[in-house]
Structures are given as structure tokens and as C-alpha cells.
Design an enzyme around this catalytic site. Structure first.
Site, PDB file in Angstrom:
ATOM      1  N   LYS A   1     -42.355 -36.776  22.429  1.00 29.85           N
ATOM      2  CA  LYS A   1     -43.930 -37.409  21.779  1.00 29.85           C
ATOM      3  C   LYS A   1     -43.822 -36.951  20.476  1.00 29.85           C
ATOM      4  CE  LYS A   1     -46.764 -35.768  25.630  1.00 29.85           C
ATOM      5  NZ  LYS A   1     -47.542 -34.520  25.880  1.00 29.85           N
TER       6      LYS A   1
ATOM      7  N   GLY B   1     -36.289 -26.747  23.722  1.00 31.25           N
ATOM      8  CA  GLY B   1     -35.619 -26.258  25.056  1.00 31.25           C
ATOM      9  C   GLY B   1     -34.540 -27.378  25.565  1.00 31.25           C
TER      10      GLY B   1
ATOM     11  N   ARG C   1     -31.670 -15.945  27.700  1.00 27.49           N
ATOM     12  CA  ARG C   1     -32.746 -15.102  27.206  1.00 27.49           C
ATOM     13  C   ARG C   1     -32.851 -13.595  27.235  1.00 27.49           C
ATOM     14  NH1 ARG C   1     -38.057 -19.159  27.950  1.00 27.49           N
ATOM     15  NH2 ARG C   1     -37.797 -20.238  26.058  1.00 27.49           N
TER      16      ARG C   1
ATOM     17  N   GLY D   1     -41.827 -23.880  21.368  1.00 25.29           N
ATOM     18  CA  GLY D   1     -42.919 -23.949  20.715  1.00 25.29           C
ATOM     19  C   GLY D   1     -43.049 -23.094  19.363  1.00 25.29           C
TER      20      GLY D   1
END
Ligand code: ADP
Ligand code: MG
Length: 405
Positions: free
Chosen positions: A199, A352, A38, A375
Site C-alpha cells: 500500500k 517485516g 527477536r 511500523g
């Protein structure tokens, strides 16, 4: 759709102080940065600004200090690593705002770099407190947001500050928006979307959107068990998100009316428990017997998903096919990763854990785009507006200014 926000490339920065929001939320171990991906991703914007004679004031959050100064979450290791990467001193401010920080900011010359402390040391950051946003804005003459990974949050340093300073998109933010935007808006076909992970509820927004856009959606990971339960298939001890069963049922219904094909695994690799040394067996179908759990897609599924990926014009992959952290259950994720790496089409990876899996298999440099935002990339793909992007100047505003001046 063209990208409609003003770019850092069009900003007048020479001799001015520029506040840059970057995403330096990196993993640390014993006060050292263990993965500087990053930090490296922010370098093009930082180098451009320095070359053009800006003085840089950088800020980022790191972890969750919850509004207090937590020494273990200081950005000092980032300042050190960044200093090496930029080849210049990166001074760390003692706090996020305050008199000392103002003095340091005012003293900066062209090309010099100051890093503010972790923005989440201030409670006002996540509350998007206008007072904090104003105090940040006072440090600089203009604002650049390059923190794609935090752009889905309306926080003081990602959104609030842009109400007080003219805000421009950094190069990384721009590239993320254009790479992910292309998948949604003008994909080469067929568009194949591979979704996995834990999920259904995390990814249902993406499933819904791509049932309207994609040609195929290939489902893997634990989230397939919510789909199987919705179909009345036994899942044994597999990880099932109860809330996801209803969502899966609705998605299956929508898929019937969609031209998009929603595909589920046809075989599984089972274990007794979530552990690398557990007893393991391949199941021919997808029914999971009592006492077993599905921990990976099976070889026939992996092979047919790999074929679809090879035939795709565009591949979007988010979420591992199984518990890839456990070596005996990594095969499905590895097969998909290899297929994505070898695919002739455009390949875009978000999430991720999927990015981590690709990098772990040594394939990270063989895809077209690895998103830095988990996200944020999901929300963008769902079609949501990102507050950190919305708050920036519109491109037209800059064009007008230029033609007047
Ligand atoms: P990403 O970060 O790429 O979006 P997620 O965070 O949604 O992915 O999911 C990653 C997690 O899902 C991994 O920790 C992996 O172990 C877990 N997972 C995937 N398949 C299974 C499975 N069959 N059983 C249990 N966990 C699984
Ligand atoms: Mg994850």
C-alpha cells in the site's frame, strides 16, 4: 544529531532490580518459537545487565490477546527459548502484575531472570492505564526499554511505566535509532531508497520525507499501481489501493519540484490471479491488459534498480518488489535483495516482509542492518517521535547526576 537518550550502559544496576521491556513478539507454532530472531536481538542488553549484577524482570507483549489471559499466547515458549540462549533459568510469572508476581520479583538475586506474562493479558497495557504502569514500576528500581518494535506505541509497558521509573535505552533500541538515524541525518551519497509492498498509504510518509532527503526513490510492489492509475495508465486486475491514487498523484507533483528522482517500474511480470500456478507473462511496458494483474516488476526494472543500488552510498530498502511469496513472482524482489546484499554502500533494511524475503534468500547476514521494527522503523523514518523513546531519561540528566555524585 546525536542520540540524546540515556543508555543502559550508563545505568547503575548492580544489586538493583531492572524492568526490561523487550520485543518478544515472535511467531509460534504448536507452542514452539519458530523464529527466535527477536529474542536473540535482546541478548546483548540482557547479558550486559546480568554481568553487571542486576536482577532482571522482563516483559513483552505477544500477539493480540485483547486484555484477557489467552493460554495460546502465553510467553512460556519464549521463557524456554530464552532460558537456553542465556544459559540460565528464566522463570515465567503466572501473570503480569499481582501479589504472586511481586513476591517472585522481590526474591530475585543478582543475575536471576523473571519473565512476566504477556503484557497484553492486561487491558490496561494498550490503554496505557497509569494504574498498570505504576504496578509494573513497583516491581523494579529502574526501567530499560529495548523493544524497538513496540516503541511507536504509547502503552503501559513501553511508555507509561517510564513516568514512574527512570528509563534507559537498551542496546538494541540504541542501535536501531543510530542506524536508521544515520540514513536520515548523515547518509553517504547517493542515498537510494527502495520502496515496495502492498500500500502507498503505509509508505507515503516515508516517500514525502525522502523526497527531501534522498537522491533516488525506486518504487515497486503493488503500490506502483496507485502511481500508474494517477498517471492514467490501465492496471487491469492489479491490486490497487484506491485511497493511494490521490496520495500517489500528490507525491508525483512534489517529486517534480524535488531534486530527488522518483522512479517507477518500466516493465512488469503479470499473472491471471494471485496464485503460484497461474498463467504468467512478461509485459514490455507497464500497461496491464484486462484479465491480468501485475505481480512483480519486470526484468528490465529489476536490472536498472539493481544498478542504482550498486552505485549507492547508502541504500534503504522497505517493501518487496512483488508477490515474492509466490515463486514465479519472486524474481524482482530476489534481484533487488541480491543487489542490496552485494552493494558496497551502507545497507539498511526495514519492514517485516522485506526482512523475511532477504532471510528467505539466505542473504540476511550480508547487509549492514536488518531492523527488528516494521511500523516503528517507518514512523522513525517519517520523522515522527516514538513515544517509547521520548519517555526515557535524557542523556544530560544522567551526565549531571554523575557529576554531582
Ligand atoms: P513490508 O512488511 O516489508 O513493509 P508490506 O507489508 O508493505 O512490506 O508488503 C508486503 C506484501 O505486499 C507481500 O505480502 C506481497 O505479497 C505484497 N505485494 C507486493 N507486490 C505485490 C503485487 N504486485 N501484487 C500483490 N501483492 C503484492
Ligand atoms: Mg508487511
Amino acid at each position: 544529531m546525536s542520540f540524546a537518550k540515556a543508555s543502559v550502559r550508563d545505568a547503575e544496576v548492580a544489586g538493583r532490580r531492572v524492568l526490561v521491556r523487550a520485543d518478544f513478539n515472535v511467531p509460534l507454532d504448536g507452542g514452539k518459537v519458530t523464529d527466535d530472531t527477536r529474542i536473540r536481538a535482546a541478548l546483548p542488553t540482557l547479558e550486559l545487565l546480568r554481568e553487571r549484577g542486576a536482577a532482571l524482570i522482563l516483559c513483552s507483549h505477544l500477539g493480540r490477546p485483547k486484555g484477557k489471559a489467552v493460554p495460546e499466547l502465553s510467553l512460556r515458549p519464549v521463557a524456554e527459548r530464552l532460558s537456553g540462549l542465556l544459559g540460565t533459568e528464566v522463570r515465567l510469572a503466572p501473570s503480569v502484575i499481582g501479589g504472586d508476581v511481586e513476591l517472585l520479583a522481590r526474591a530475585l538475586g543478582p543475575g536471576e531472570v523473571l519473565l512476566l506474562e504477556n503484557t497484553r493479558f492486561e487491558a490496561g497495557e494498550t490503554e496505557n492505564d497509569p494504574k498498570l504502569a505504576e504496578a509494573l514500576a513497583e516491581l523494579a528500581d529502574l526501567y530499560v526499554n529495548d523493544a524497538f518494535g513496540a516503541a511507536h506505541r504509547a502503552h503501559a509497558s513501553t511508555e507509561g511505566v517510564a513516568h514512574h521509573l527512570q528509563g534507559y535505552a537498551g542496546l538494541l533500541l540504541e542501535r536501531e535509532l543510530s542506524e536508521l538515524g544515520q540514513v536520515v541525518n548523515s547518509p553517504k551519497r547517493p542515498l537510494v531508497v527502495v520502496l515496495g509492498g502492498a500500500k502507498v498509504s503505509d509508505k507515503i510518509g516515508v516517500i514525502d520525507r525522502f523526497l527531501e532527503i534522498a537522491d533516488q526513490i525506486l518504487i515497486g510492489g503493488a503500490m506502483c499501481f496507485s502511481f500508474f492509475r494517477a498517471q492514467g495508465i490501465a492496471t487491469g486486475n492489479s491490486l490497487v489501493e484506491e485511497e493511494g491514487i490521490k496520495l500517489a498523484e500528490e507525491a508525483l507533483k512534489r517529486a517534480e519540484e524535488s531534486h530527488c528522482e522518483l522512479r517507477l517500474p518500466v516493465d512488469l511480470t503479470l499473472g491471471r490471479e494471485f496464485a503460484a500456478d497461474t498463467e504468467r507473462q512478461e509485459s514490455d511496458g507497464v500497461e496491464v491488459p484486462d484479465g491480468w494483474m501485475g505481480l512483480d516488476v519486470g526484468p528490465r526494472t529489476a536490472e536498472s534498480y539493481a544498478e542504482a543500488i550498486a552505485a549507492a552510498g547508502t541504500v534503504l530498502w522497505n517493501g518487496p518488489m512483488g508477490a515474492f511469496e509466490l515463486a514465479p513472482f519472486a524474481a524482482g524482489t530476489r534481484r533487488v535483495a541480491e543487489a542490496v546484499a552485494a552493494a558496497p554502500g551502507t545497507t539498511v533494511i526495514g519492514g517485516g516482509d522485506s526482512v523475511a524475503a532477504l532471510v528467505q534468500f539466505g542473504l540476511g547476514d550480508q547487509v549492514d542492518w536488518l531492523s527488528t521494527g516494521g511500523g516503528a522503523s517507518l514512523e522513525l523514518l517519517e520523522g515522527k517521535k516514538l513515544p517509547g523513546v521520548e519517555a526515557l531519561l535524557d542523556k544530560d540528566a544522567v551526565d549531571k547526576e554523575a557529576s554531582h555524585g
